[in-house]
Enzyme design. Structure first.
Site, PDB file in Angstrom:
ATOM      1  N   PRO A   1       0.791  -1.233   0.000  1.00  0.00           N
ATOM      2  CG  PRO A   1      -1.000  -1.616   1.446  1.00  0.00           C
ATOM      3  CD  PRO A   1       0.312  -2.196   0.999  1.00  0.00           C
ATOM      4  CB  CYS A   2       0.838   4.055  -2.364  1.00  0.00           C
ATOM      5  SG  CYS A   2       1.406   2.945  -3.666  1.00  0.00           S
ATOM      6  N   PRO A   3      -0.585   4.643   0.562  1.00  0.00           N
ATOM      7  CG  PRO A   3      -2.913   4.449   0.806  1.00  0.00           C
ATOM      8  CD  PRO A   3      -1.705   3.698   0.304  1.00  0.00           C
ATOM      9  N   PRO A   4       0.624   5.158   3.197  1.00  0.00           N
ATOM     10  CG  PRO A   4       1.068   3.210   4.400  1.00  0.00           C
ATOM     11  CD  PRO A   4       0.539   3.696   3.082  1.00  0.00           C
ATOM     12  CG  PHE A   5       5.441   5.198   2.313  1.00  0.00           C
ATOM     13  CD1 PHE A   5       6.222   5.323   3.447  1.00  0.00           C
ATOM     14  CD2 PHE A   5       4.941   3.942   1.990  1.00  0.00           C
ATOM     15  CE1 PHE A   5       6.515   4.218   4.243  1.00  0.00           C
ATOM     16  CE2 PHE A   5       5.221   2.828   2.773  1.00  0.00           C
ATOM     17  CZ  PHE A   5       6.011   2.968   3.906  1.00  0.00           C
TER      18      PHE A   5
END
Length: 422
Positions: free
Chosen positions: A83-87
């Site tokens: 998943p990309c949302p954390p970064f």
């Protein structure tokens, strides 16, 4: 002979398809979203796709009830688009504190799976100074496991994809193969949006097609798939919408069909919207009929928009395959240092004076620069601070990220947000 791969957070198969073309066969793909899992299964069974995999598991990849990493020990490649949302720059950049963060967990699985190679891709935000310590932790952990790892920012447009789409890619190989790895060389002259989509946009005889192709004579901005948390399908945030407007594309949604002969758009206003088939082509997927996306329209768009472009995955996959085959001449590879202050704190393992940290890098740092670095580290690591007679000291504590701990906050947070995670 194809090499075997296991892919987690596989999405709609962009990376899987590219790796398949590079010479890897997927023995397992794990994906959280049910529609994306159906997409993988459908295309594996589709004769025209030229793609196959042995098994698809649907659910939380960190749930031991979904799959057991130890059963795939010694696989040639462990891959994933975690998943990309954390970064992401557009988000809160919570990193290790985000319940969707699976980067550190995936790296930890290397100790169990012992793949010959690891491939992970994420958004450009992970390359920013905010995550220097996080990246350093990942590199150091892989080094202790006997791998040589390297990050590289890759633009999809460098591999004949008509879209910028920068992705931050991590490749790690066991030491005996690492010297043979070479990042793929960029290609030239990626097609423009107009060139790529002229036949699709003009399918129904739209009278303004030539004007549109001329206006859309550029590479597309990055397509943003979005998440279940944020509304329906559109092509990106405000800045991206402005870039699409310059291409005479209405980015405020996705069309069900292309313009017809009686449709007319103002040259000064919004142009036509793209269809999912067009977006898929801009991502580097085969045309409809050769790659099918399952689910309702918005789900299809998210699957497409969040994918790793197959041509990019193919290029990186071929480079990994060549390294595993020990093709070419081996060259010594030394990991790039991402956070010297983290390195000093970790090596000392105790409190370090701020003055000592000022000389951690290649050039002397101001105290304010050290404090800024410590502040960033404190978002992903527990940092202890101690002051004695006006002298400040810092000590690096535990990593906050989820790496498989039974008592980690991630479990409760994940269950609470499960319906909105995509």
């Amino acid at each position: 002979m194809k090499l075997n791969a296991v892919e987690i957070c596989a999405g709609a198969g962009g990376q899987a398809l590219g790796l398949h073309k590079a010479g890897f066969h997927h023995t397992l793909a794990v994906e959280l979203d049910q529609n994306a899992s159906k997409t993988l299964k459908t295309n594996s069974d589709l004769k025209n796709s030229g793609f196959s995999l042995d098994e698809v598991k649907t659910g939380d990849v960190a749930d031991p009830g979904i799959w057991k990493p130890h059963e795939y020990k010694g696989i040639d490649l462990l891959a994933g688009g975690v998943p990309c949302p954390p970064f992401t720059i557009a988000g809160k950049q919570l990193g290790a504190n985000d319940e969707r963060d699976l980067f550190a967990w995936t790296v930890e699985q290397v100790a169990t799976v012992e793949p010959r190679a690891l491939l992970l891709e994420n958004v450009r935000g992970l390359s920013m100074p905010r995550f220097a310590g996080y990246r350093q932790h990942v590199l150091d952990r892989l080094t202790t496991l006997g791998y040589v790892a390297e990050w590289r920012l890759i633009h999809a447009s460098d591999f004949n994809v008509p879209q910028l789409r920068p992705r931050f890619v991590l490749v790690a190989l066991q030491e005996k193969y690492a010297g043979y790895f070479r990042w793929p060389k960029p290609l030239l002259n990626a097609p423009t949006v107009g060139e790529s989509l002229k036949d699709l946009m003009g399918t129904r005889g739209w009278g303004q097609i030539d004007d549109w192709v001329e206006r859309a004579n550029k590479i597309a901005p990055t397509i943003v798939g979005g998440s279940k948390k944020h509304g329906g399908a559109d092509l990106g945030p405000t800045r991206a919408k402005r870039a699409w407007h310059e291409l005479w594309v209405d980015a405020h949604g996705v069309a069900n069909d292309v313009p017809g002969p009686k449709d007319e758009y103002s040259l000064d206003g919004r142009g036509p919207k793209l269809t999912n088939e067009m977006v898929a082509r801009l991502q580097g997927f085969p045309d409809e009929g050769k790659w099918i996306f399952e689910g309702p329209k918005t789900s299809k768009y998210r699957q497409i928009g969040n994918a790793f472009p197959p041509p990019v995955a193919e290029a990186v996959g071929k480079a990994i395959k060549n390294a595993l085959g020990k093709k070419g001449e081996a060259v010594a590879r030394k990991p790039v240092e991402h956070d010297p202050i983290y390195k000093v704190l970790k090596e000392v393992g105790d409190f370090v004076k701020v003055e000592s940290l000022q000389t951690a890098g290649d050039k002397p740092l101001e105290i304010s620069e050290v404090e800024l670095s410590i502040s960033r580290l404190g978002k992903d690591f527990n940092i202890e601070t101690f002051s004695d007679n006006g002298v400040t000291k810092y000590k690096l504590g535990s990593f906050k990220a989820f790496t498989g701990q039974d008592d980690h906050d991630r479990h409760a947070m994940f269950l609470k947000s499960r319906a909105k995670i995509s």
